[in-house]
Design a protein around this motif. Structure first.
Motif, PDB file in Angstrom:
ATOM      1  N   PRO A  83      44.486  87.554  20.319  1.00 55.46           N
ATOM      2  CA  PRO A  83      43.201  87.827  19.659  1.00 55.46           C
ATOM      3  C   PRO A  83      42.886  86.853  18.528  1.00 55.46           C
ATOM      4  O   PRO A  83      43.780  86.341  17.856  1.00 55.46           O
ATOM      5  CB  PRO A  83      43.378  89.250  19.113  1.00 55.46           C
ATOM      6  CG  PRO A  83      44.850  89.417  18.984  1.00 55.46           C
ATOM      7  CD  PRO A  83      45.462  88.635  20.092  1.00 55.46           C
ATOM      8  N   VAL A  84      41.600  86.615  18.348  1.00 49.88           N
ATOM      9  CA  VAL A  84      41.110  85.790  17.240  1.00 49.88           C
ATOM     10  C   VAL A  84      40.733  86.714  16.091  1.00 49.88           C
ATOM     11  O   VAL A  84      40.005  87.694  16.274  1.00 49.88           O
ATOM     12  CB  VAL A  84      39.883  84.961  17.682  1.00 49.88           C
ATOM     13  CG1 VAL A  84      39.233  84.273  16.491  1.00 49.88           C
ATOM     14  CG2 VAL A  84      40.298  83.931  18.736  1.00 49.88           C
ATOM     15  N   HIS A  85      41.228  86.414  14.914  1.00 53.62           N
ATOM     16  CA  HIS A  85      40.946  87.230  13.728  1.00 53.62           C
ATOM     17  C   HIS A  85      39.815  86.653  12.877  1.00 53.62           C
ATOM     18  O   HIS A  85      39.140  87.386  12.156  1.00 53.62           O
ATOM     19  CB  HIS A  85      42.197  87.360  12.861  1.00 53.62           C
ATOM     20  CG  HIS A  85      43.390  87.869  13.618  1.00 53.62           C
ATOM     21  ND1 HIS A  85      44.381  87.030  14.084  1.00 53.62           N
ATOM     22  CD2 HIS A  85      43.723  89.125  14.002  1.00 53.62           C
ATOM     23  CE1 HIS A  85      45.292  87.751  14.718  1.00 53.62           C
ATOM     24  NE2 HIS A  85      44.927  89.014  14.683  1.00 53.62           N
ATOM     25  N   ILE A  86      39.634  85.317  12.943  1.00 53.64           N
ATOM     26  CA  ILE A  86      38.616  84.648  12.122  1.00 53.64           C
ATOM     27  C   ILE A  86      37.851  83.657  12.996  1.00 53.64           C
ATOM     28  O   ILE A  86      38.451  82.806  13.661  1.00 53.64           O
ATOM     29  CB  ILE A  86      39.241  83.891  10.937  1.00 53.64           C
ATOM     30  CG1 ILE A  86      40.126  84.815  10.103  1.00 53.64           C
ATOM     31  CG2 ILE A  86      38.156  83.260  10.059  1.00 53.64           C
ATOM     32  CD1 ILE A  86      41.032  84.070   9.122  1.00 53.64           C
ATOM     33  N   LEU A  87      36.531  83.774  12.997  1.00 56.79           N
ATOM     34  CA  LEU A  87      35.663  82.809  13.675  1.00 56.79           C
ATOM     35  C   LEU A  87      34.890  82.046  12.616  1.00 56.79           C
ATOM     36  O   LEU A  87      34.239  82.646  11.758  1.00 56.79           O
ATOM     37  CB  LEU A  87      34.685  83.525  14.613  1.00 56.79           C
ATOM     38  CG  LEU A  87      33.543  82.679  15.178  1.00 56.79           C
ATOM     39  CD1 LEU A  87      34.077  81.566  16.096  1.00 56.79           C
ATOM     40  CD2 LEU A  87      32.539  83.548  15.933  1.00 56.79           C
ATOM     41  N   VAL A  88      34.964  80.714  12.673  1.00 55.33           N
ATOM     42  CA  VAL A  88      34.179  79.879  11.754  1.00 55.33           C
ATOM     43  C   VAL A  88      33.186  79.065  12.578  1.00 55.33           C
ATOM     44  O   VAL A  88      33.573  78.186  13.354  1.00 55.33           O
ATOM     45  CB  VAL A  88      35.081  78.931  10.936  1.00 55.33           C
ATOM     46  CG1 VAL A  88      34.225  78.092   9.975  1.00 55.33           C
ATOM     47  CG2 VAL A  88      36.132  79.706  10.156  1.00 55.33           C
ATOM     48  N   ASN A  89      31.909  79.377  12.424  1.00 57.08           N
ATOM     49  CA  ASN A  89      30.850  78.658  13.130  1.00 57.08           C
ATOM     50  C   ASN A  89      30.385  77.484  12.277  1.00 57.08           C
ATOM     51  O   ASN A  89      29.563  77.637  11.372  1.00 57.08           O
ATOM     52  CB  ASN A  89      29.670  79.595  13.411  1.00 57.08           C
ATOM     53  CG  ASN A  89      29.955  80.540  14.554  1.00 57.08           C
ATOM     54  OD1 ASN A  89      30.387  80.134  15.625  1.00 57.08           O
ATOM     55  ND2 ASN A  89      29.715  81.828  14.325  1.00 57.08           N
ATOM     56  N   CYS A  90      30.928  76.302  12.584  1.00 54.72           N
ATOM     57  CA  CYS A  90      30.655  75.127  11.762  1.00 54.72           C
ATOM     58  C   CYS A  90      29.897  74.040  12.524  1.00 54.72           C
ATOM     59  O   CYS A  90      29.415  73.088  11.924  1.00 54.72           O
ATOM     60  CB  CYS A  90      31.974  74.570  11.227  1.00 54.72           C
ATOM     61  SG  CYS A  90      31.764  73.414   9.876  1.00 54.72           S
ATOM     62  N   ALA A  91      29.814  74.157  13.835  1.00 53.08           N
ATOM     63  CA  ALA A  91      29.146  73.122  14.628  1.00 53.08           C
ATOM     64  C   ALA A  91      27.673  73.030  14.239  1.00 53.08           C
ATOM     65  O   ALA A  91      26.980  74.050  14.117  1.00 53.08           O
ATOM     66  CB  ALA A  91      29.281  73.431  16.114  1.00 53.08           C
ATOM     67  N   GLY A  92      27.197  71.812  14.036  1.00 53.35           N
ATOM     68  CA  GLY A  92      25.796  71.641  13.673  1.00 53.35           C
ATOM     69  C   GLY A  92      25.358  70.199  13.754  1.00 53.35           C
ATOM     70  O   GLY A  92      26.180  69.277  13.701  1.00 53.35           O
ATOM     71  N   VAL A  93      24.062  69.998  13.905  1.00 57.15           N
ATOM     72  CA  VAL A  93      23.482  68.660  13.905  1.00 57.15           C
ATOM     73  C   VAL A  93      22.272  68.658  12.977  1.00 57.15           C
ATOM     74  O   VAL A  93      21.677  69.706  12.710  1.00 57.15           O
ATOM     75  CB  VAL A  93      23.049  68.209  15.321  1.00 57.15           C
ATOM     76  CG1 VAL A  93      24.250  68.081  16.238  1.00 57.15           C
ATOM     77  CG2 VAL A  93      22.029  69.169  15.919  1.00 57.15           C
ATOM     78  N   ALA A  94      21.913  67.488  12.479  1.00 54.89           N
ATOM     79  CA  ALA A  94      20.768  67.356  11.578  1.00 54.89           C
ATOM     80  C   ALA A  94      19.988  66.096  11.911  1.00 54.89           C
ATOM     81  O   ALA A  94      20.579  65.035  12.122  1.00 54.89           O
ATOM     82  CB  ALA A  94      21.231  67.316  10.131  1.00 54.89           C
ATOM     83  N   HIS A  95      18.684  66.228  11.979  1.00 54.36           N
ATOM     84  CA  HIS A  95      17.792  65.082  12.144  1.00 54.36           C
ATOM     85  C   HIS A  95      16.811  65.095  10.982  1.00 54.36           C
ATOM     86  O   HIS A  95      16.316  66.156  10.583  1.00 54.36           O
ATOM     87  CB  HIS A  95      17.039  65.146  13.469  1.00 54.36           C
ATOM     88  CG  HIS A  95      17.930  65.058  14.670  1.00 54.36           C
ATOM     89  ND1 HIS A  95      18.583  63.899  15.024  1.00 54.36           N
ATOM     90  CD2 HIS A  95      18.286  65.995  15.593  1.00 54.36           C
ATOM     91  CE1 HIS A  95      19.293  64.113  16.115  1.00 54.36           C
ATOM     92  NE2 HIS A  95      19.139  65.370  16.480  1.00 54.36           N
ATOM     93  N   GLN A  96      16.550  63.922  10.449  1.00 53.64           N
ATOM     94  CA  GLN A  96      15.667  63.821   9.287  1.00 53.64           C
ATOM     95  C   GLN A  96      14.413  63.053   9.648  1.00 53.64           C
ATOM     96  O   GLN A  96      14.479  61.954  10.207  1.00 53.64           O
ATOM     97  CB  GLN A  96      16.391  63.124   8.139  1.00 53.64           C
ATOM     98  CG  GLN A  96      15.583  63.060   6.852  1.00 53.64           C
ATOM     99  CD  GLN A  96      16.355  62.346   5.755  1.00 53.64           C
ATOM    100  OE1 GLN A  96      17.008  61.344   5.994  1.00 53.64           O
ATOM    101  NE2 GLN A  96      16.294  62.882   4.547  1.00 53.64           N
ATOM    102  N   ALA A  97      13.272  63.641   9.341  1.00 52.58           N
ATOM    103  CA  ALA A  97      11.983  62.979   9.554  1.00 52.58           C
ATOM    104  C   ALA A  97      10.909  63.830   8.899  1.00 52.58           C
ATOM    105  O   ALA A  97      11.065  65.047   8.752  1.00 52.58           O
ATOM    106  CB  ALA A  97      11.679  62.826  11.045  1.00 52.58           C
TER     107      ALA A  97
END
Length: 270
Positions: A83-97
């Motif tokens: 079992p997983v006790h801790i989930l860290v949702n860190c995936a992300g992308v950024a576009h600037q305009a």
């Protein structure tokens, strides 16, 4: 919250904040880390770093925008590694305009990764955490989830959404002994932001500082964790005088100081 002896699953773990959190968890006594990202080579390198700290590391090359792939991978990981006790949702992308120069494919990518990917894996993991009546979910938002700024409209929209999603989820899962925490870093010096135009007067923090602040927040039992004194000051100012904060953000944003010649054909038509 004590992470010692537990298993964590971290998305976006191949670089930046995700990598720093994975390594900090290893230093703080976590038992096992499941590393999720699309770059298999970088994942393998991070896994080796973690193993050098005598912590088990399992790299999982997954594209979070593919729900079936994610579902199979999570089921297999739970079966093979417990079992997983801790989930860290860190995936992300950024576009600037500026908004008038945004392109739909980039907006769709931000939504697919920052929101849909987070939703997909959280739904799968949260159901299992509820069944085991134990768990913690850390959703990485941003200071721009509190204060939106010019040139980052759609990125800010996804980060505001993460904040709202986390708040709603916190209320729903509390009865099942599953905690939901939001991490809000300020500008962090990572690969993701180095191609962006930085905002004036903002002093970036390191990924390591973000990871260490998360650990402090977890130990305190905080629901929302701001990173850096500038973040605390900005949020406080926004509460007291939001109109002043909006003007400061406008001055700080990397906007052209002269009107741009955008879409001349529209002017001609007008």
């Amino acid at each position: 919250m004590d992470i010692r002896g537990k298993t964590a699953l971290i998305t976006g773990a191949s670089r930046g904040i995700g990598r720093a959190i994975a390594l900090e968890f290893a230093r703080q006594g976590i038992n096992r880390v499941l590393l999720v990202a699309r770059d298999s080579q970088r994942l393998a390198e991070v896994a080796d770093e973690i193993r050098s700290l005598n912590v088990e590391a399992i790299p999982l090359t997954i594209d979070l925008s593919q729900p079936i792939e994610v579902s199979i991978a999570v089921a297999q990981a739970w079966r093979d590694h417990g079992p997983v006790h801790i989930l860290v949702n860190c995936a992300g992308v950024a576009h600037q305009a500026t908004f008038l120069q945004t392109r739909l494919p980039q907006v769709q990518q931000e939504i697919a990764t920052n929101l849909i990917g987070m939703y997909t894996i959280t739904r799968l993991v949260a159901r299992r955490m509820v069944a085991q009546r134990e768990g913690a979910i850390v959703n990485v938002s941003s200071l721009m989830g509190k204060l939106a700024a010019p040139t980052m409209a759609t990125y800010s929209a996804t980060k505001f959404a993460i904040l709202g999603f986390s708040q709603a989820l916190r209320g729903e899962l509390a009865a099942h002994n599953v905690k939901v925490i939001t991490l809000l870093p300020t500008l962090t010096d990572t690969d993701m932001v180095r191609h962006l135009q930085w905002f004036r007067w903002i002093m970036p923090v390191s990924s390591q500082q973000v990871a260490e602040t998360l650990m402090v927040g977890l130990k305190r039992g905080s629901n929302e964790i701001l990173v850096g004194w500038q973040s605390h000051l900005a949020v406080w100012c926004n509460r007291i005088a939001p109109w002043i904060m909006e003007k400061i953000l406008l001055l700080a944003a990397p906007l052209p100081r002269k009107p741009q010649k955008v879409y001349p054909e529209l002017r001609k038509a007008g």
